[in-house]
Design a protein around this motif. Structure first.
Motif, PDB file in Angstrom:
ATOM      1  N   PHE A   1      15.853   6.599 -60.494  1.00  7.33           N
ATOM      2  CA  PHE A   1      16.316   5.593 -62.314  1.00  7.33           C
ATOM      3  C   PHE A   1      15.397   4.572 -60.996  1.00  7.33           C
ATOM      4  O   PHE A   1      14.187   4.065 -61.834  1.00  7.33           O
ATOM      5  CB  PHE A   1      17.666   4.931 -61.872  1.00  7.33           C
ATOM      6  N   SER A   2      15.475   4.448 -59.682  1.00 11.04           N
ATOM      7  CA  SER A   2      14.932   3.288 -58.813  1.00 11.04           C
ATOM      8  C   SER A   2      13.208   3.785 -58.941  1.00 11.04           C
ATOM      9  O   SER A   2      11.993   3.059 -59.046  1.00 11.04           O
ATOM     10  CB  SER A   2      14.742   3.548 -57.550  1.00 11.04           C
ATOM     11  N   SER A   3      12.901   4.772 -59.041  1.00 13.29           N
ATOM     12  CA  SER A   3      11.324   5.162 -59.141  1.00 13.29           C
ATOM     13  C   SER A   3      10.914   4.976 -60.546  1.00 13.29           C
ATOM     14  O   SER A   3       9.671   5.212 -60.618  1.00 13.29           O
ATOM     15  CB  SER A   3      11.178   6.828 -58.689  1.00 13.29           C
ATOM     16  N   ARG A   4      11.567   5.239 -61.658  1.00 13.01           N
ATOM     17  CA  ARG A   4      11.328   4.797 -62.924  1.00 13.01           C
ATOM     18  C   ARG A   4      10.980   3.083 -62.915  1.00 13.01           C
ATOM     19  O   ARG A   4      10.244   3.125 -63.518  1.00 13.01           O
ATOM     20  CB  ARG A   4      12.152   4.819 -63.805  1.00 13.01           C
ATOM     21  N   LEU A   5      11.787   2.456 -62.156  1.00 11.10           N
ATOM     22  CA  LEU A   5      11.926   0.911 -62.452  1.00 11.10           C
ATOM     23  C   LEU A   5      10.463   1.202 -61.484  1.00 11.10           C
ATOM     24  O   LEU A   5       9.511  -0.523 -61.082  1.00 11.10           O
ATOM     25  CB  LEU A   5      12.836   0.819 -61.185  1.00 11.10           C
ATOM     26  N   SER A   6       9.960   1.815 -60.866  1.00 10.05           N
ATOM     27  CA  SER A   6       8.592   1.028 -59.584  1.00 10.05           C
ATOM     28  C   SER A   6       7.674   1.560 -60.086  1.00 10.05           C
ATOM     29  O   SER A   6       6.643   0.487 -60.173  1.00 10.05           O
ATOM     30  CB  SER A   6       8.763   2.372 -58.489  1.00 10.05           C
ATOM     31  N   PHE A   7       7.666   2.090 -61.686  1.00  9.07           N
ATOM     32  CA  PHE A   7       6.195   2.050 -62.800  1.00  9.07           C
ATOM     33  C   PHE A   7       6.418   1.317 -63.401  1.00  9.07           C
ATOM     34  O   PHE A   7       5.649   0.452 -63.507  1.00  9.07           O
ATOM     35  CB  PHE A   7       6.425   3.382 -62.824  1.00  9.07           C
ATOM     36  N   ILE A   8       7.742   0.260 -63.790  1.00 16.62           N
ATOM     37  CA  ILE A   8       7.073  -0.879 -64.299  1.00 16.62           C
ATOM     38  C   ILE A   8       7.674  -2.445 -63.756  1.00 16.62           C
ATOM     39  O   ILE A   8       6.872  -2.702 -64.333  1.00 16.62           O
ATOM     40  CB  ILE A   8       9.356  -0.742 -64.931  1.00 16.62           C
ATOM     41  N   PHE A   9       7.923  -1.801 -62.312  1.00 15.48           N
ATOM     42  CA  PHE A   9       8.090  -3.604 -61.826  1.00 15.48           C
ATOM     43  C   PHE A   9       7.002  -3.522 -60.755  1.00 15.48           C
ATOM     44  O   PHE A   9       6.858  -4.820 -59.755  1.00 15.48           O
ATOM     45  CB  PHE A   9       9.327  -3.990 -61.150  1.00 15.48           C
ATOM     46  N   GLY A  10       6.620  -2.333 -60.050  1.00 14.67           N
ATOM     47  CA  GLY A  10       5.122  -2.137 -59.518  1.00 14.67           C
ATOM     48  C   GLY A  10       3.544  -3.351 -60.278  1.00 14.67           C
ATOM     49  O   GLY A  10       3.310  -2.969 -60.744  1.00 14.67           O
ATOM     50  N   LYS A  11       3.514  -3.464 -58.746  1.00 16.05           N
ATOM     51  CA  LYS A  11       2.527  -3.979 -59.620  1.00 16.05           C
ATOM     52  C   LYS A  11       1.101  -3.228 -58.355  1.00 16.05           C
ATOM     53  O   LYS A  11       1.305  -3.438 -57.548  1.00 16.05           O
ATOM     54  CB  LYS A  11       2.023  -6.128 -59.612  1.00 16.05           C
ATOM     55  N   ASP A  12      -0.258  -3.653 -59.261  1.00 18.10           N
ATOM     56  CA  ASP A  12      -2.098  -3.016 -58.667  1.00 18.10           C
ATOM     57  C   ASP A  12      -1.340  -2.007 -57.626  1.00 18.10           C
ATOM     58  O   ASP A  12      -0.919  -1.016 -58.503  1.00 18.10           O
ATOM     59  CB  ASP A  12      -2.489  -4.444 -57.396  1.00 18.10           C
ATOM     60  N   HIS A  13      -1.827  -1.564 -56.720  1.00 15.96           N
ATOM     61  CA  HIS A  13      -2.137  -0.352 -55.645  1.00 15.96           C
ATOM     62  C   HIS A  13      -0.322  -0.064 -55.595  1.00 15.96           C
ATOM     63  O   HIS A  13       0.254   0.951 -55.095  1.00 15.96           O
ATOM     64  CB  HIS A  13      -2.776  -0.418 -54.551  1.00 15.96           C
ATOM     65  N   PHE A  14       1.039  -0.875 -55.912  1.00 23.13           N
ATOM     66  CA  PHE A  14       2.175  -0.658 -55.782  1.00 23.13           C
ATOM     67  C   PHE A  14       2.996   0.154 -56.379  1.00 23.13           C
ATOM     68  O   PHE A  14       4.024   0.243 -56.503  1.00 23.13           O
ATOM     69  CB  PHE A  14       2.834  -1.489 -54.998  1.00 23.13           C
ATOM     70  N   GLN A  15       2.228   0.230 -57.749  1.00 23.52           N
ATOM     71  CA  GLN A  15       2.357   0.330 -59.291  1.00 23.52           C
ATOM     72  C   GLN A  15       3.409   2.450 -58.736  1.00 23.52           C
ATOM     73  O   GLN A  15       2.014   2.775 -58.501  1.00 23.52           O
ATOM     74  CB  GLN A  15       1.835  -0.064 -60.380  1.00 23.52           C
ATOM     75  N   GLY A  16       4.340   2.203 -59.192  1.00 21.31           N
ATOM     76  CA  GLY A  16       4.821   3.521 -59.145  1.00 21.31           C
ATOM     77  C   GLY A  16       5.388   4.167 -57.608  1.00 21.31           C
ATOM     78  O   GLY A  16       5.819   5.373 -57.276  1.00 21.31           O
TER      79      GLY A  16
END
Length: 169
Positions: free
Chosen positions: A102-117
């Motif tokens: 679920f945290s990984s899923r959130l990383s795709f949603i809220f991560g920006k630029d090269h941090f996404q995912g």
């Protein structure tokens, strides 16, 4: 989000949910947990989630605090499974996997630029040997990579695998 965890007494899949913590009395160290989720959830810009089963929606099986560091970097600040899900007589399996996915899923949603995912988190244990064991577990079971002394990351590719394994049923 609907997920399935495993009741270890009979290995049956149990319908469960990961929910925002609103309305829940969050666990504390006084309840036998390692982290004081009640205290940490009050910090600014954090998102707190609990995992509960449909059978016992008032019992928290695991808890997670997620935030974005800076304005771009997804960070799993705290994650813990309930004390009754640890050790030889634990009740449920897959709780940590569901919360990490679920945290990984959130990383795709809220991560920006090269941090996404990319999901970042730190492993901090009192004893160095416990830290090493836990880091090895995160590497083997969840595909995390060590980054520096105590920091670990889950790549977008490893995160996708976790999402498929634990969230898509």
């Amino acid at each position: 989000m609907n997920v399935k965890i495993t009741r270890l007494s009979d290995f049956k899949s149990i319908e469960s949910k990961i929910l925002r913590s609103t309305g829940f009395l969050l666990p504390t160290m006084g309840d036998g947990w390692r982290f004081d989720f009640e205290k940490h959830a009050r910090k600014e810009l954090v998102q707190t989630y609990v995992l509960v089963t449909e059978e016992t929606p008032d019992i928290i099986e695991g808890c997670l605090i997620f935030r974005v560091r800076g304005t771009m970097e997804p960070y799993m600040a705290y994650i813990e499974i309930a004390p009754h899900n640890k050790g030889e007589s634990r009740r449920f399996g897959r709780v940590a996997g569901c919360l990490i996915a679920f945290s990984s899923r959130l990383s795709f949603i809220f991560g920006k630029d090269h941090f996404q995912g990319w999901l970042t988190f730190d492993v901090l244990e009192e004893r160095k040997e416990d830290e090493v064991k836990l880091m090895a577990l995160y590497c083997q079971k969840y595909g995390a990579l060590k980054w520096g002394d105590t920091t670990m990351v889950i790549s977008p590719e490893a995160g996708e695998k976790l999402i498929i394994k634990y969230l898509e049923q």
